[in-house]
Structures are given as C-alpha cells and as structure tokens.
Design an enzyme around this catalytic site. Structure first.
Site, short mmCIF file in Angstrom:
data_model
loop_
_atom_site.label_atom_id
_atom_site.label_comp_id
_atom_site.label_asym_id
_atom_site.label_seq_id
_atom_site.Cartn_x
_atom_site.Cartn_y
_atom_site.Cartn_z
N GLY A 156 -22.61 -29.23 -26.80
CA GLY A 156 -21.91 -28.09 -27.41
C GLY A 156 -22.88 -27.29 -28.25
N ASP A 160 -10.25 -20.25 -0.70
CA ASP A 160 -9.20 -21.02 -1.38
C ASP A 160 -7.83 -20.82 -0.73
OD1 ASP A 160 -11.28 -21.63 -3.03
OD2 ASP A 160 -10.66 -20.29 -4.65
N SER A 161 -7.46 -19.55 -0.53
CA SER A 161 -6.12 -19.32 0.04
C SER A 161 -6.09 -19.73 1.51
CB SER A 161 -5.66 -17.88 -0.16
OG SER A 161 -6.45 -16.98 0.58
N SER A 162 -7.21 -19.60 2.21
CA SER A 162 -7.24 -20.02 3.63
C SER A 162 -7.05 -21.52 3.75
CB SER A 162 -8.57 -19.63 4.28
OG SER A 162 -8.71 -18.24 4.29
N LYS A 198 -15.02 -25.84 -5.90
CA LYS A 198 -15.27 -25.02 -4.70
C LYS A 198 -15.94 -25.82 -3.58
CE LYS A 198 -15.05 -20.40 -4.35
NZ LYS A 198 -13.79 -19.74 -4.64
N CYS A 253 -25.99 -35.22 -25.90
CA CYS A 253 -26.45 -34.13 -26.77
C CYS A 253 -25.53 -33.99 -28.00
CB CYS A 253 -26.56 -32.84 -25.97
SG CYS A 253 -27.55 -31.61 -26.82
N TYR A 254 -24.68 -32.96 -28.06
CA TYR A 254 -23.75 -32.83 -29.19
C TYR A 254 -22.88 -34.09 -29.29
CZ TYR A 254 -20.15 -30.79 -32.23
OH TYR A 254 -19.27 -30.54 -33.26
N GLU A 310 -27.23 -35.02 -16.62
CA GLU A 310 -26.57 -34.28 -15.54
C GLU A 310 -27.43 -33.15 -14.98
OE1 GLU A 310 -26.01 -34.11 -18.70
OE2 GLU A 310 -25.23 -32.19 -19.40
N SER A 321 -5.47 -14.26 1.42
CA SER A 321 -6.42 -13.14 1.33
C SER A 321 -7.54 -13.27 2.35
CB SER A 321 -7.02 -13.11 -0.07
OG SER A 321 -7.87 -14.23 -0.24
N GLY A 322 -7.68 -14.48 2.93
CA GLY A 322 -8.79 -14.70 3.86
C GLY A 322 -9.97 -15.34 3.15
N GLY A 323 -9.89 -15.49 1.83
CA GLY A 323 -10.93 -16.19 1.08
C GLY A 323 -10.80 -17.69 1.31
N HIS A 370 -29.91 -34.55 -21.42
CA HIS A 370 -28.88 -34.23 -20.43
C HIS A 370 -29.17 -34.91 -19.10
CE1 HIS A 370 -26.78 -31.08 -22.73
NE2 HIS A 370 -27.97 -30.84 -23.26
#
Ligand code: XMP
Length: 514
Positions: A59, A231-233, A370, A86-87, A175, A227-229, A173
């Site tokens: 943070g 996520d919605s597809s 994603k 870290c924080y 990660e 929408s064809g993107g 870190h």
C-alpha cells in the site's frame, strides 16, 4: 464443493490484483477483500469458501500515520496462516510491537536479500536472493514473539516469522517477476504453509456455471446484451448451453461499431441454438448526440439510450432474468477500493445497471479474470477472433471522435480504425498489444494532395501494451509499420491530411482519448 481459497486484503497496493492472479495460476482460488474486513466476516466467508490463508497486500501509505489503513488484529488469532507483503509486512510488525521508521536509505528495484533461516515461505531458498523492493519505510525491529528470517543492506528485518504461529512478513514483492524466486515463495506459502489443494479448474467451472444459470433461471426466459466482446460473448455461449431457446441475445447496433462487426456477431451467434435479435438503432443514437461535445455527457446518453432499446426488447420477449458479462475486475474497481479515484464513467453497455426491473440478475463470470475468461471461451469453442479480440469500449467509436459525433466523422474514424487493425495484424504486433486503434481529433490542418492545397482532419493512432488497463505504455511500433498506416490513411481517406502517433503512457493519459 468449496474451493480452497487465499484471501488478499487490499491495502491499496498496485500489485493487489497481481497477487490474486498469481495464486489462481496455481489453480488455487483467490479473492480480494477490503483491508478492514473483520475476523468475524472472514469466518462468515468460510461458509462459502474454504479459506486456508490470508495475504496482506502492499500500500502507498505509512503504517504509523493516523489515517493509514489498519486491520482487525483479531485476524492474527484466527489460526489461519498470514503473509504480509511490503506494507502488509510493516503492518504486522507495527501492530505486534515492532519498530517501523522511514528508511535511512530507501530501496527501489532489485535488491539482494540474505536469508539466514530458510523456513516456511522461504523453504529451500537460503543464501542470497534477488528480490524486488519498493518501500520508503523499514522495519527496524520485531517483537519478542517474532524472529528475523532475512535482511538486506538497508533493511535489518526484510523477512520475519512468528515463532509459533504461521504468520510471515516479506518486505519485498514475490508476486513481481523481478523477484527471481518469487513463484517458489508464493508456492511455499500456498502449498507448504496453507496446505491448499489446487482445485480451481476451468473445466469444472464451466459445468458449475451452466448448472448455476439453469438453477437460477429455471423455466423462465432470460435476456443478454451481446456486444461481440470477449466477456459478453463467453457469457452468451455459457448461457446458450444452459437455456437454449429460453435465452434471447440482443445485439444493439448503435452505429458506433467497427467495420464488419455487426455482420461478424450475427454470423457467429445467429447459428447458436438461441434467439438472436439485432436492433439497428443508429438514427436514434445520432439524434440524441447532436451538438453534444462533452465526453461524459456522450457516455451518459449512449448508456441511457442503450438501456431504453434493451428494455423494449426485454418487454417484447417476456424475459424475467438478465444475464450479464460482468467480470471480477469490473466488480472490484467499482466496489470497495477506497484509494482509487473516478477518472471516467465506463458505461459498459454490455453490463446494464441493476435499476432495470428484472426478477433476477445472473453474472456467471463474476469471479473471473480476463485471461480466465479467454480460457473458458476457448474451451467453449468460440472463434479465435473472439478469444483474442482487443477490448472495445461500450460507447464504441463515439468516444473516438473528439467533439460532436456525426455519421460522417464516425465513417472516417471507422475507415482509419480498419487500416490500423489490418496493418498491425499483418505485422504480427497484435499479439503483444492490449489495444490499437485510431482517433479522429478535432484539429484540422493544412496538407498538400496531388499538387493542391488540402485542408482536412488529423487522425491520431494509439497502440498500447497493458495487463489490466489500469496502467499502460504506448507501444514502440516500428517506423515502417507506422509509415504504412499513415500512407494508407491519407491515401484512402480523402478527408484526412495528417496522421500523428500518441506517445503517452497511462498515467498520465488514459487509453481512450475521451
Ligand atoms: P481508459 O481510457 O480509461 O480505458 O484508460 C481503460 C480500458 O477501458 C476501456 N473503456 C471502456 N470500456 N465502456 C467499456 O466497456 C466504456 O465506457 C469504456 N471506456 C474505456 C478502454 O477501451 C480500455 O481498454
């Protein structure tokens, strides 16, 4: 079945999502929760998930400041393994009686850590370790109950462990890829310390999601904005398997789509065993946008008009349920992050506000990142063109025309966008780019075409590399590719006399111009 889970407490660090994603890469489920979650609330989460450990993120603030985010100390007594980064590392030390002060010498970048006790999180990682540091405070001392596992030239307590409980802190870190053995450190925590089983698998996810959709919607009808993107597809493909003809997918062509897009969506989804409706609504959108130049107003109008169109269809088909393609970062960004500011209203027209009247809303991808959605899309057999498609804003080309949106201007930017896409894809650069597109600026300038003076538009080309769109770098595209783009745009679009390349990172810019 409950997933073995690691919760990440969010203290505002920029790598918070990265921590959760790294854990999921090991097939262990992870969720981000607000830093002020209580021990009691964690116990409640146990009813839904098998919480096996907690990670406290980094943070931007100092633990000793009055207003900096703290945590319920009761969490350290839950008996669950805890890892502070870290924080988070400084906070555990601070709350348990350690000494934290501004560092005499700040550490940024790759640093050598000397591991004197390679146990727990550091098991098998003795000697010198290359780690990634980014801190201006340092833990100088830990209380009696803790012991030091590693130090650096400037941090006497770079890693620690509780003498009896599975509580750890790392100043660095793990990660971040620059920490050479970061993955081993996280694996040690996930599997050795927390004893998680890797049971977060995408195949199981698909089966479970289909079952969940069926259970929620029952024999009723549902509707989805497609929408064809990606996520919605993907959501449509999942819901199609669950509901068949009880699902209606609605594609609203607002007139701001890219070249060939309406046809592509129709071709891909028209043959699925669902009801597929296309609504051509260009005129009403252009009418409402007349004389509007303010980007936020544009977004608002497009969002509202979209809902009106969608509502009309929903009423007609008698849908009682709304299915949405909301994904995990959407929820987190609009949810509890206290340190993030609103930059622009992302009217995701594929994700409608819950104001609309439905019996229920189903969001099958709500817990996915994603890259996980892409994996599901691939497993469901969606075309490559959808699986690897670049993100496209809900308001479409309307936010890529600076100033008032007219059909003529949208046509210009649509042609330019097609050229940018074709040339970038031909050069093979598309695989490493997050987005690449054209913007029609409101600057007109003088040019010369065929020995005559020409006065016309300026197109800006934007191409960025990014992971989650929270930050982005402009792409260092080879000059010959830029040259081909510029030549084609000025040759093929008579209204354009000048092409510029946007060389700004995000921040300070955003990816889209509006
Ligand atoms: P910015 O421009 O804020 O964009 O850096 C970050 C990412 O979000 C996309 N974007 C949108 N997506 N509705 C959406 O669904 C919107 O209104 C919207 N505005 C921006 C943008 O393309 C980028 O990937």
């Amino acid at each position: 079945m409950k997933y073995d889970t690691i919760l990440v407490l969010d203290f505002g660090g920029q790598y918070c999502h990265l921590i959760a994603r790294r854990i999921r890469e090991h097939h262990v489920y992870s969720e981000i929760v607000p830093h002020d979650i209580t021990a009691m609330e964690i116990k409640q989460i146990q009813e839904r998930l098998n919480v096996k450990g907690l990670i406290l993120s980094g943070g931007p603030l100092s633990v000793y400041e009055v207003d900096s985010p703290k945590m319920d100390v009761g969490i350290l007594d839950l008996g669950l393994p805890v890892l502070g980064l870290c924080y988070g590392h400084q906070l555990i030390a601070y709350l348990t009686g350690g000494v934290i002060k501004p560092a005499e010498k700040k550490e940024y970048g790759i640093t050598i850590a000397f591991v004197k006790k390679p146990v727990g999180v550091l098991k098998g990682l003795g000697g010198k370790q290359k780690v990634w540091m980014s801190h201006s405070d340092t833990v100088y001392k830990v209380s009696e109950e803790y012991e030091v596992l590693a130090y650096t030239e400037n941090s006497p307590v770079a890693a620690f462990k509780h003498k009896k409980k599975p509580i750890y802190g790392l100043q660095w870190h793990p990660e971040v890829i620059h920490t050479e053995k970061g993955m081993e450190m996280l694996q040690n925590f996930i599997f050795e310390v927390c004893k998680c089983k890797p049971n977060w698998k995408m195949e199981d996810f698909i089966k479970r999601a289909i079952k969940e959709i069926r259970k929620k919607v029952g024999e009723s009808k549902a509707i989805i904005a497609l929408s064809g993107g990606i996520d919605s597809s993907t959501t449509t493909a999942l819901a199609a398997k669950a509901l068949g003809k009880n699902l209606t997918a609605v594609f609203v062509d607002h007139g701001f789509m890219r070249e060939g897009e309406p046809e592509f969506v129709k071709k891909t989804f028209g043959k699925m065993n669902i009801n597929f409706v296309t609504v051509t609504a260009k005129e009403r959108f252009f009418k409402r946008l007349k004389d509007i130049t303010d980007p936020e107003k544009k977004r608002k109008i497009i969002g509202e008009e979209f809902i009106r169109v969608f509502e009309e269809v929903a009423r007609k088909v008698g849908a009682e349920y709304l299915i949405q393609g909301t994904i995990y970062p959407d929820r987190i960004e609009s949810g509890f992050r206290k340190f993030s500011d609103k930059i622009k209203t992302h009217h995701n027209v594929a994700g409608l506000p819950s104001k609309m009247e439905f019996k229920g809303i189903v969001e099958p991808l709500r817990d996915l990142y994603k890259d996980e959605v892409r994996e599901i899309a691939k497993k469901l057999g969606l075309p490559e063109k959808i699986v690897h498609r670049q993100p496209f804003p809900g308001p479409g080309l309307a936010v890529r025309v600076i100033g008032e949106v007219t059909p003529e201007k949208v046509e210009i930017v649509r042609k330019a966008d097609k050229i940018v896409r074709e040339e970038i894809e031909k050069s093979g650069l598309d695989k490493r780019l997050w987005q690449y597109f054209a913007v029609l600026t409101d600057t007109k300038s003088t040019g010369v075409k065929g020995d005559a003076r020409a006065y016309g538009y300026t197109i800006a080309v934007r191409a960025v590399e990014s992971k989650e769109a929270m930050t982005a770098s402009f792409a260092k595209i080879p000059y010959d590719v830029l040259e081909r783009i510029s030549t084609r745009i000025t040759n093929e679009i008579p209204e354009v006399v000048r092409v510029v390349y946007d060389i700004t990172h995000k921040p300070p810019s955003t990816i889209e111009w509006e």
